[in-house]
Design a protein around this motif. Structure first.
Motif, PDB file in Angstrom:
ATOM      1  N   SER A 162      -8.445  -3.204 -20.414  1.00  0.00           N
ATOM      2  CA  SER A 162      -8.707  -4.530 -19.866  1.00  0.00           C
ATOM      3  C   SER A 162      -7.658  -4.908 -18.821  1.00  0.00           C
ATOM      4  O   SER A 162      -6.474  -4.620 -18.968  1.00  0.00           O
ATOM      5  CB  SER A 162      -8.680  -5.555 -21.004  1.00  0.00           C
ATOM      6  OG  SER A 162      -8.692  -6.880 -20.509  1.00  0.00           O
ATOM      7  N   MET A 184      -7.294  -9.847 -27.969  1.00  0.00           N
ATOM      8  CA  MET A 184      -7.262 -10.642 -26.751  1.00  0.00           C
ATOM      9  C   MET A 184      -6.023 -11.530 -26.826  1.00  0.00           C
ATOM     10  O   MET A 184      -5.792 -12.202 -27.841  1.00  0.00           O
ATOM     11  CB  MET A 184      -8.525 -11.491 -26.608  1.00  0.00           C
ATOM     12  CG  MET A 184      -8.575 -12.329 -25.332  1.00  0.00           C
ATOM     13  SD  MET A 184      -8.407 -11.390 -23.788  1.00  0.00           S
ATOM     14  CE  MET A 184      -9.922 -10.424 -23.801  1.00  0.00           C
ATOM     15  N   ILE A 212     -11.428  -3.328 -26.061  1.00  0.00           N
ATOM     16  CA  ILE A 212     -11.828  -4.218 -24.974  1.00  0.00           C
ATOM     17  C   ILE A 212     -11.644  -3.496 -23.637  1.00  0.00           C
ATOM     18  O   ILE A 212     -10.517  -3.124 -23.274  1.00  0.00           O
ATOM     19  CB  ILE A 212     -10.999  -5.521 -24.972  1.00  0.00           C
ATOM     20  CG1 ILE A 212     -11.125  -6.239 -26.316  1.00  0.00           C
ATOM     21  CG2 ILE A 212     -11.444  -6.435 -23.834  1.00  0.00           C
ATOM     22  CD1 ILE A 212     -10.134  -7.381 -26.488  1.00  0.00           C
ATOM     23  N   SER A 256     -13.379  -5.009 -21.011  1.00  0.00           N
ATOM     24  CA  SER A 256     -13.710  -6.163 -20.184  1.00  0.00           C
ATOM     25  C   SER A 256     -12.451  -6.954 -19.819  1.00  0.00           C
ATOM     26  O   SER A 256     -11.650  -7.294 -20.690  1.00  0.00           O
ATOM     27  CB  SER A 256     -14.683  -7.054 -20.969  1.00  0.00           C
ATOM     28  OG  SER A 256     -14.895  -8.285 -20.343  1.00  0.00           O
ATOM     29  N   THR A 257     -12.272  -7.245 -18.534  1.00  0.00           N
ATOM     30  CA  THR A 257     -11.247  -8.189 -18.100  1.00  0.00           C
ATOM     31  C   THR A 257     -11.787  -9.588 -18.359  1.00  0.00           C
ATOM     32  O   THR A 257     -12.921  -9.899 -17.971  1.00  0.00           O
ATOM     33  CB  THR A 257     -10.929  -8.006 -16.614  1.00  0.00           C
ATOM     34  OG1 THR A 257     -10.371  -6.701 -16.413  1.00  0.00           O
ATOM     35  CG2 THR A 257      -9.927  -9.053 -16.128  1.00  0.00           C
ATOM     36  N   PRO A 258     -11.023 -10.460 -19.019  1.00  0.00           N
ATOM     37  CA  PRO A 258     -11.569 -11.768 -19.385  1.00  0.00           C
ATOM     38  C   PRO A 258     -11.866 -12.641 -18.166  1.00  0.00           C
ATOM     39  O   PRO A 258     -11.310 -12.450 -17.088  1.00  0.00           O
ATOM     40  CB  PRO A 258     -10.462 -12.380 -20.254  1.00  0.00           C
ATOM     41  CG  PRO A 258      -9.213 -11.664 -19.848  1.00  0.00           C
ATOM     42  CD  PRO A 258      -9.638 -10.276 -19.491  1.00  0.00           C
ATOM     43  N   THR A 259     -12.748 -13.599 -18.388  1.00  0.00           N
ATOM     44  CA  THR A 259     -13.102 -14.599 -17.391  1.00  0.00           C
ATOM     45  C   THR A 259     -12.765 -15.966 -17.957  1.00  0.00           C
ATOM     46  O   THR A 259     -13.125 -16.269 -19.104  1.00  0.00           O
ATOM     47  CB  THR A 259     -14.604 -14.531 -17.059  1.00  0.00           C
ATOM     48  OG1 THR A 259     -14.906 -13.240 -16.528  1.00  0.00           O
ATOM     49  CG2 THR A 259     -15.000 -15.601 -16.062  1.00  0.00           C
ATOM     50  N   TYR A 299     -15.276 -12.892 -22.793  1.00  0.00           N
ATOM     51  CA  TYR A 299     -15.140 -11.451 -22.585  1.00  0.00           C
ATOM     52  C   TYR A 299     -16.139 -10.713 -23.469  1.00  0.00           C
ATOM     53  O   TYR A 299     -16.689 -11.262 -24.425  1.00  0.00           O
ATOM     54  CB  TYR A 299     -13.715 -10.967 -22.876  1.00  0.00           C
ATOM     55  CG  TYR A 299     -13.307 -10.957 -24.334  1.00  0.00           C
ATOM     56  CD1 TYR A 299     -13.364  -9.790 -25.096  1.00  0.00           C
ATOM     57  CD2 TYR A 299     -12.840 -12.116 -24.961  1.00  0.00           C
ATOM     58  CE1 TYR A 299     -12.977  -9.778 -26.427  1.00  0.00           C
ATOM     59  CE2 TYR A 299     -12.453 -12.111 -26.291  1.00  0.00           C
ATOM     60  CZ  TYR A 299     -12.521 -10.936 -27.023  1.00  0.00           C
ATOM     61  OH  TYR A 299     -12.151 -10.933 -28.344  1.00  0.00           O
ATOM     62  N   ASP A 348     -17.004  -6.644 -17.251  1.00  0.00           N
ATOM     63  CA  ASP A 348     -16.634  -8.039 -17.449  1.00  0.00           C
ATOM     64  C   ASP A 348     -17.892  -8.879 -17.605  1.00  0.00           C
ATOM     65  O   ASP A 348     -18.998  -8.460 -17.237  1.00  0.00           O
ATOM     66  CB  ASP A 348     -15.849  -8.570 -16.245  1.00  0.00           C
ATOM     67  CG  ASP A 348     -14.699  -7.674 -15.845  1.00  0.00           C
ATOM     68  OD1 ASP A 348     -14.309  -6.806 -16.658  1.00  0.00           O
ATOM     69  OD2 ASP A 348     -14.198  -7.821 -14.718  1.00  0.00           O
ATOM     70  N   SER A 385     -19.929  -4.862 -14.027  1.00  0.00           N
ATOM     71  CA  SER A 385     -19.865  -6.293 -14.300  1.00  0.00           C
ATOM     72  C   SER A 385     -20.863  -7.023 -13.416  1.00  0.00           C
ATOM     73  O   SER A 385     -20.978  -6.713 -12.227  1.00  0.00           O
ATOM     74  CB  SER A 385     -18.462  -6.827 -14.009  1.00  0.00           C
ATOM     75  OG  SER A 385     -17.471  -6.050 -14.626  1.00  0.00           O
TER      76      SER A 385
END
Length: 370
Positions: free
Chosen positions: A49, A67, A91, A93-96, A104, A134, A174
């Motif tokens: 991530s 996270m 994980i 996914s890079t968080p939003t 995420y 993401d 993403s």
């Protein structure tokens, strides 16, 4: 034996210049997905991530599946999810971050919404298959692509599903939201433009290889790279090709754009600078020893990139001349992040490397474990 054959096939298809260690990661991921679909227990390589900055915190998925919210000033971990020792999911996914919530996706196929101040879970939604990319958000919805071949639109407030779109192939890319539309690519090499409110298809564009990185949508143009070794510029309204460029290997980074130039890294170890109007190559940077998988950032007139050999380079955005480089000690697959003063690099270790933008000097790293 099956993994060895798959490894050889990937090298044969993509060419000898593709970084072999990264191919091995792809093979391991593919094997894990295959076993998961057959009901066998399997864990993929630990996640990669990237980090995102918001309101004094650096939010990032740690290698152990947590996270984290890290204080940008003192490096203290403000909270982690889940809060205990329980392992939930790796994980990628890079968080939003949007409206005091963090979103995420997990390898366990779930989309999570957390409170950015406390880390408390607000809701979760299960797609049933791994989420690699993401998630994206707009004012009303959260969008997530899944290994089950569907793009989901979820209500921001409570995670209720508003619509789903069957893309017909696995989604690692993403989704990207722009101008009331959502764009997403598939591993079968198809890019879709959908109505963000309804999920209705506006157009699709088919290429000769997987689309694993998200597109860049700006000024009426969609820029996207593919495993067919080609980088495309498409008209956002019609989906028609404006220009294209073929290279020696895959494109697996999200492009960035500034001042009429679009920058994208290739698995052929090159950073490309294209004229947005014509597709003409302004310059290429070819000093990276490893494939370029991490998404670059632009700051202070520099394009900063990282490779899978653990090297970070700052390149003059106008000329492509190298300004500095730094070794971070581990492969970098995740997007880079900057606040304009420092660059945050999420490698495959237990800390985030912090580099000074001006000279590339290493500052105190941020630990990702308490």
């Amino acid at each position: 034996m099956k993994s060895q054959r798959r490894y050889s096939d990937i090298l044969r298809i993509t060419g000898h210049r593709l970084d072999q260690r990264f191919v091995l990661v792809i093979v391991l991921l593919g094997a894990a997905f295959l076993m998961a679909s057959c009901g066998e227990a399997a864990r993929p390589p630990a996640g990669w991530s990237g980090a995102v900055l918001s309101d004094g915190s650096l939010f990032v998925g740690a290698r152990d599946g947590k996270m984290l919210a890290i204080d940008q000033q003192n490096g203290a971990i403000r909270w982690q999810y889940p809060p205990g020792v329980e392992f939930v999911s790796y994980i990628y996914s890079t968080p939003t971050v949007s409206s005091e919530r963090l979103y995420y996706g997990g390898y366990n196929g779930k989309v999570y919404a957390l409170d950015t101040k406390t880390g408390l879970k607000q809701w979760e939604f299960s797609t049933g298959k791994p989420i690699i990319g993401d998630v994206a958000t707009d004012a009303d919805r959260v969008y997530a692509g899944s290994e089950d071949g569907k793009l989901y639109a979820l209500r921001k407030q409570d995670g209720a599903k508003e619509w789903e779109f069957l893309a017909g192939a696995r989604i690692w890319s993403s989704p990207v939201v722009s101008g009331g539309a959502v764009y997403v690519g598939t591993m079968s090499g198809e890019l879709f433009k959908l109505n963000a409110a309804t999920g209705a298809k506006a157009w699709s564009f088919k290429v000769g290889g997987a689309i694993a990185a998200p597109p860049l949508v700006t000024q009426g143009v969609v820029y996207v790279g593919s495993f067919d070794r080609t980088f495309y510029a498409l008209d956002a309204q019609s989906g028609q090709v404006k220009w294209r460029h073929q290279s020696d290997s895959w494109f697996w980074t999200r492009p960035v754009e500034a001042n009429g130039i679009v920058y994208v890294g290739g698995m052929d170890r090159r950073l490309y600078a294209f004229d947005t109007a014509t597709g003409q190559v302004r310059w290429t940077f070819e000093k990276a020893p490893g494939a370029l998988r991490a998404w670059p950032v632009i700051t202070d007139g520099l394009v900063v990139i990282a490779d899978v050999d653990g090297r970070v380079f700052a390149v003059d955005a106008r000329t492509g001349d190298q300004r500095w480089d730094a070794a971070v000690g581990s492969p970098v697959y995740a997007p880079l992040t900057t606040d304009g003063k420092v660059v945050y690099v999420s490698g495959t270790g237990k800390e985030i490397i912090v580099l000074d933008v001006k000279a590339g000097n290493k500052l105190s790293p941020l630990k990702t474990e308490k």
